[in-house]
Write a protein that holds these residues in place. Structure first.
Motif, short mmCIF file in Angstrom:
data_model
loop_
_atom_site.label_atom_id
_atom_site.label_comp_id
_atom_site.label_asym_id
_atom_site.label_seq_id
_atom_site.Cartn_x
_atom_site.Cartn_y
_atom_site.Cartn_z
N PRO A 176 0.74 -1.20 0.01
CA PRO A 176 -0.08 0.05 0.02
C PRO A 176 0.80 1.12 0.13
CG PRO A 176 -0.71 -1.57 1.61
CD PRO A 176 0.54 -2.28 0.98
N TYR A 177 0.58 2.26 -0.64
CA TYR A 177 1.35 3.60 -1.06
C TYR A 177 1.71 3.75 0.45
CZ TYR A 177 3.08 7.80 -2.85
OH TYR A 177 3.66 9.07 -3.20
N ALA A 178 3.02 4.27 0.79
CA ALA A 178 3.32 4.88 1.90
C ALA A 178 3.00 4.05 3.27
CB ALA A 178 2.52 6.40 2.00
N ASP A 179 2.93 2.86 2.98
CA ASP A 179 2.70 1.72 3.98
C ASP A 179 1.43 2.34 4.70
OD1 ASP A 179 2.78 -0.43 5.26
OD2 ASP A 179 4.44 0.17 6.63
N ALA A 180 0.19 2.75 3.87
CA ALA A 180 -0.97 3.21 4.44
C ALA A 180 -1.56 2.24 5.33
CB ALA A 180 -1.74 3.75 3.47
N ASP A 181 -2.34 2.88 6.53
CA ASP A 181 -2.86 1.95 7.37
C ASP A 181 -4.45 1.81 6.98
OD1 ASP A 181 -4.41 0.73 9.62
OD2 ASP A 181 -3.44 2.17 10.90
N LEU A 182 -4.59 0.79 6.20
CA LEU A 182 -5.86 0.25 5.58
C LEU A 182 -6.91 0.09 6.63
CD1 LEU A 182 -4.72 -1.99 2.67
CD2 LEU A 182 -5.09 0.31 2.90
N THR B 20 -8.74 3.75 0.64
CA THR B 20 -8.36 2.25 0.71
C THR B 20 -8.00 1.71 -0.72
OG1 THR B 20 -9.61 1.80 2.53
CG2 THR B 20 -8.89 0.06 1.35
N THR B 21 -8.81 2.01 -1.67
CA THR B 21 -8.60 1.70 -3.10
C THR B 21 -7.40 2.33 -3.58
OG1 THR B 21 -10.96 0.93 -3.42
CG2 THR B 21 -9.53 1.17 -5.25
N SER B 22 -7.13 3.41 -3.39
CA SER B 22 -6.31 4.37 -3.99
C SER B 22 -4.86 3.87 -3.41
CB SER B 22 -6.48 5.75 -3.54
OG SER B 22 -7.38 6.41 -4.29
N ALA B 23 -4.70 3.53 -2.16
CA ALA B 23 -3.65 3.14 -1.37
C ALA B 23 -2.98 1.87 -2.53
CB ALA B 23 -3.81 2.69 -0.02
N ARG B 24 -3.68 1.17 -2.60
CA ARG B 24 -3.45 -0.19 -3.30
C ARG B 24 -2.95 0.18 -5.04
NH1 ARG B 24 -5.74 -3.48 -6.86
NH2 ARG B 24 -7.63 -2.60 -6.62
N THR B 25 -4.10 0.80 -5.50
CA THR B 25 -3.85 1.03 -7.14
C THR B 25 -2.78 1.94 -7.27
OG1 THR B 25 -5.52 2.87 -7.06
CG2 THR B 25 -6.18 0.64 -7.50
N VAL C 31 -3.46 17.83 -9.28
CA VAL C 31 -4.41 17.69 -8.03
C VAL C 31 -4.13 16.22 -7.30
CG1 VAL C 31 -6.77 18.19 -7.10
CG2 VAL C 31 -5.94 19.36 -8.88
N GLN C 32 -4.12 15.39 -7.97
CA GLN C 32 -4.09 14.06 -7.57
C GLN C 32 -2.71 13.69 -6.60
OE1 GLN C 32 -6.64 12.17 -8.14
NE2 GLN C 32 -6.41 10.30 -7.11
N PRO C 33 -1.82 14.06 -7.03
CA PRO C 33 -0.53 13.90 -6.28
C PRO C 33 -0.84 14.11 -4.59
CG PRO C 33 0.39 14.86 -8.00
CD PRO C 33 -1.20 15.24 -8.04
N LEU C 34 -1.73 15.08 -4.24
CA LEU C 34 -2.04 15.30 -2.89
C LEU C 34 -2.57 13.90 -2.18
CD1 LEU C 34 -2.19 17.45 -0.72
CD2 LEU C 34 -4.62 17.74 -1.39
N THR C 35 -3.14 13.15 -2.96
CA THR C 35 -3.51 11.81 -2.50
C THR C 35 -2.41 10.87 -1.77
OG1 THR C 35 -5.22 11.31 -4.29
CG2 THR C 35 -4.65 9.63 -3.04
#
Length: 761
Positions: free
Chosen positions: A304-310, A322-327, A547-551
């Motif tokens: 998951p991007y940045a080891d995000a806490d899902l 949650t979906t963005s962290a994976r994709t 704008v999306q990089p803020l994700t």
């Protein structure tokens, strides 16, 4: 009775005797509850080399290392020995052994200590070499055995020796000299090899230099650093075509890859006096190039991007994140490494999921999820994979081995395992799945998935030892190397159904609810701005580019590194919220320098909206309600990138004089963009109320004038009738004093000519 002085003397003697006996009691305890390392500040034992596996060809168990005196006093008569515990087979026995609860096997006896040094002064170290024939360990047959290497000595002025340090590890035994090797039942083994670190990038305005919270990555990327050591060990101990390479999947965090790329182009680091230049640009560039070269031809799984806490994204009702962290992790890993990660596969932090995060991932299209095998109702499936219910029922659970995960989670840099033993226990657990103990029937083959923690503390030596150990086990026929990508593809249609157990509900995130609310608000603002943005022209940046990089910044603020650290969570959340305000603040109503003068009640108000973003933005202008002024609705207009647009706002001014109006640029969704501009206005025109009052007054004046005229007419008529009445009722006297006859000759009482009486008179 005993006198007070005598009692004190007796008590002193008893305490002295107990203290003197304690070292002997500890020594007599053998390997029971052996710690992995001695107390801090005393003698320490480091093992540099030990056997990975004992087989029929093994003639000698050789252990080398060093003993260091870190205490304040010399140590005399240092000795070292190795003891064996009873074989472990069941998972609960392995778990106790990993915790240090090792009981010596009475059949093994207690071998004597091998001398190390007569005297070891503070700060000195002495080499250790133990050579033990397998027969001396009294090994009964194949299996996995706990060994304890312990150091005894006499510190300072003590008179009795005591245990000063100990290390324990698990040793797989496939066979003994002079006996046939065991016939193992090999199962598959997969290794997720993590390349990840705590996120350090901070959100900055577009076009600003890359900013990191600290410069620790510079040392980690440099030769000898942790991340450099992991890549070096992979290239050295698992070259393409080797069994270790066939078992290994790189588990990569795209945020770390992006950070290395951005650092290589120059970056800054925060400091108490302001940003300062970073020192790791060259090291970051070399490390990223090494990862790109090493990843070619290998299995890669995107974390998951940045080891995000899902767990946190689901608890915060941010299923889209949650979906963005994976994709996002999968897409950017592919872009930066030039490889295709295993599609739809991700590794939640610690392999932990709850029902909500599982549902979000399944709904978001995840094909395979790496989970902690202990969280499944039936534990680790024999084949290592299961199929989750829900969705279309095709999402796989790749179950990691919980015992191996516990062994790998120990940090060799600061924890008890140390150097060459850092990965030994994980290899022993892997071998145990294929080995039967002396009195155990052969077990069915099992798949073992090894998953070190994302920020793995192993150095190059420990990582290389794990990879070399997998190769050794494979060559002995104990395991069949199978990477996670192959495992997923092979079992996609045959995996048995599995479900999360009740214990998973306790595995919740420590992220603060207030912080989750703040981040959710930022996410809503981001989506609103993204919907309002347009590509300005062909070849220009797209809204997703800008704008999306803020994700990514949002996911960094939700990194699992913040679990249990409220200060870190708050700092990350405030940082991303500030960046969102900066981004939206780049579209604003320009504050006029002077005062607007309105010459008429319907004079238009001219407002200029400036856009400093590289994308066009759909904008409207909203005026705050102001007494005496009505503003017509303003339509949506597109403000070009790095441009401006002048809006004409129709006003209906109902008063004159100076007043203020607040104006704000807004998206079509109604969300504010830049700061509010306060406009100073002065009206010199009459408004509609003034006109209405004037018209009303004119009507009243006309009515009053009409009434006055009517009254005068009525009064004149009344007076005229009164005069006529008097003339008709009071006749004039004749010559003789009688009444004068006013009738005409015909006696009709009228005159032929109205003027005649006047003429006669």
């Amino acid at each position: 009775m005993i006198a007070g002085g005598a009692r004190r003397t007796l008590l002193h003697l008893l305490v002295t005797a107990v203290v003197a006996l304690l070292p002997a009691l500890v020594t007599a305890g053998g390997a029971h509850a052996a710690p992995r390392q001695g107390p801090t500040g005393t003698v320490t034992l480091t093992v540099d080399a030990a056997p990975r596996v004992v087989g029929p060809e093994t003639t000698e168990v050789t252990i080398t290392g060093r003993v260091t005196n870190r205490g304040p006093v010399p140590v005399r008569d240092l000795g070292v020995r190795v003891q064996r515990g009873a074989a472990v087979a069941a998972d609960r026995e392995v778990d106790r052994a990993l915790g240090g609860a090792i009981s010596p096997d009475p059949s093994a006896g207690a071998p004597p200590f091998t001398p190390v040094a007569g005297v070891l002064d503070p700060g000195d170290e002495a080499p250790v070499t133990l050579r033990v024939p397998p027969a001396a360990l009294a090994l009964p047959g194949p299996g996995v055995y706990p060994l304890v290497v312990e150091v005894n000595g006499t510190p300072g002025t003590d008179t009795a020796p005591e245990r000063l340090a100990a290390l324990r590890f698990l040793l797989p035994v496939t066979g003994l000299p002079g006996r046939p090797a065991a016939a193992p039942t090999p199962g598959a083994v997969s290794l997720l090899y993590p390349l990840s670190d705590r996120p350090r990038r901070l959100a900055v305005p577009p076009g600003s230099p890359t900013l990191l919270a600290d410069d620790s990555l510079a040392a980690s990327f440099a030769p000898g650093g942790r991340l450099d050591g992991l890549v070096t060990a992979l290239a050295r101990a698992a070259p393409p075509g080797s069994p270790a390479a066939a078992a290994t999947c790189l588990a990569v965090d795209a945020d770390l890859l992006e950070t290395a790329r951005d650092m290589s182009a120059g970056y800054e680091v925060t400091s108490p006096t302001g940003p300062r230049p970073g020192t790791g640009a060259d090291a970051a560039g070399r490390w990223l190039a090494a990862v790109q070269a090493t990843a070619r031809g290998r299995c890669v799984v995107a974390l998951p991007y940045a080891d995000a806490d899902l767990l946190a994204t689901s608890r915060g009702n941010m299923s889209d994140l949650t979906t963005s962290a994976r994709t996002l992790g999968e897409r950017r890993t592919a872009d930066l490494l030039g490889v295709s990660p295993v599609p739809g596969t991700t590794v939640p932090v610690g392999g932990l999921l709850d029902e909500r995060s599982l549902a979000d991932l399944v709904t978001g299209g995840a094909r395979a999820l790496v989970v902690d095998g202990s969280t499944l109702t039936g534990g680790v499936p024999p084949g290592g994979t299961g199929r989750f219910a829900g969705g279309d029922g095709s999402t796989l659970a790749v179950a990691t081995d919980p015992l191996a995960a516990r062994a790998l989670a120990e940090d060799p840099a600061t924890g008890p395992a140390g150097g060459a033993l850092a990965t030994q226990d994980a290899l022993a657990v892997t071998a145990l799945r294929s080995l039967a103990g002396p009195d155990q029937p052969p077990a069915p083959p099992r798949t073992t998935v090894l998953a070190p923690p994302p920020v793995w503390g192993a150095d190059a030596t420990a990582a290389a030892a794990l990879l070399a150990g997998i190769t050794d086990l494979a060559r002995r026929g104990l395991v069949v190397p199978t990477d996670v990508g192959t495992l997923v593809a092979r079992t996609a249609g045959t995996a048995a159904p599995v479900a999360l157990g009740p214990g998973d509900r306790a595995a919740v995130s420590d992220q603060s609810p207030a912080i989750l609310d703040e981040i959710r608000g930022v996410r809503d603002d981001q989506r609103d701005l993204l919907a309002a943005s347009r590509q300005d022209r062909a070849g220009a940046p797209t809204p997703s580019d800008y704008v999306q990089p803020l994700t990514g910044a949002l996911l960094r603020s939700l990194s699992a590194a913040g679990r249990g650290d409220p200060a870190l969570q708050r700092a990350a959340a405030d940082d991303v919220a500030a960046q969102m305000r900066t981004l939206r603040g780049m579209v604003r109503v320009i504050q006029p320098a002077g005062t607007y003068s309105l010459g008429s009640s319907d004079a238009p108000l001219l407002l200029t909206v400036e856009n400093q973003l590289p994308v066009a933005v759909d904008v409207t202008v909203a005026l705050e309600p102001t007494p005496g002024v009505r503003a017509s609705p303003v339509g949506v207009r597109q403000v070009p990138a790095f441009g401006s647009y002048q809006f004409q706002v129709a006003l209906d001014v109902e008063r004159s004089g100076p007043f203020t109006i607040d104006a704000t640029a807004r998206t079509p969704g109604g969300e504010a963009l830049g700061p509010t501009a306060r406009l100073l206005l002065r009206s010199t025109a009459y408004g509609t109320i003034t006109v209405w009052l004037t018209a009303s007054a004119a009507v009243v004046l006309v009515i009053l004038a009409s009434l006055r005229v009517a009254l005068r007419v009525r009064t004149a008529r009344r007076e005229q009738r009164s005069r006529r009445r008097r003339r008709s009722t009071t006749p004039s006297d004749g010559p003789d004093g009688g009444p004068t006859d006013t009738t005409g000759p015909g006696g009709a009482g009228t005159t032929e000519d109205g003027d005649r009486p006047l003429q006669a008179r």
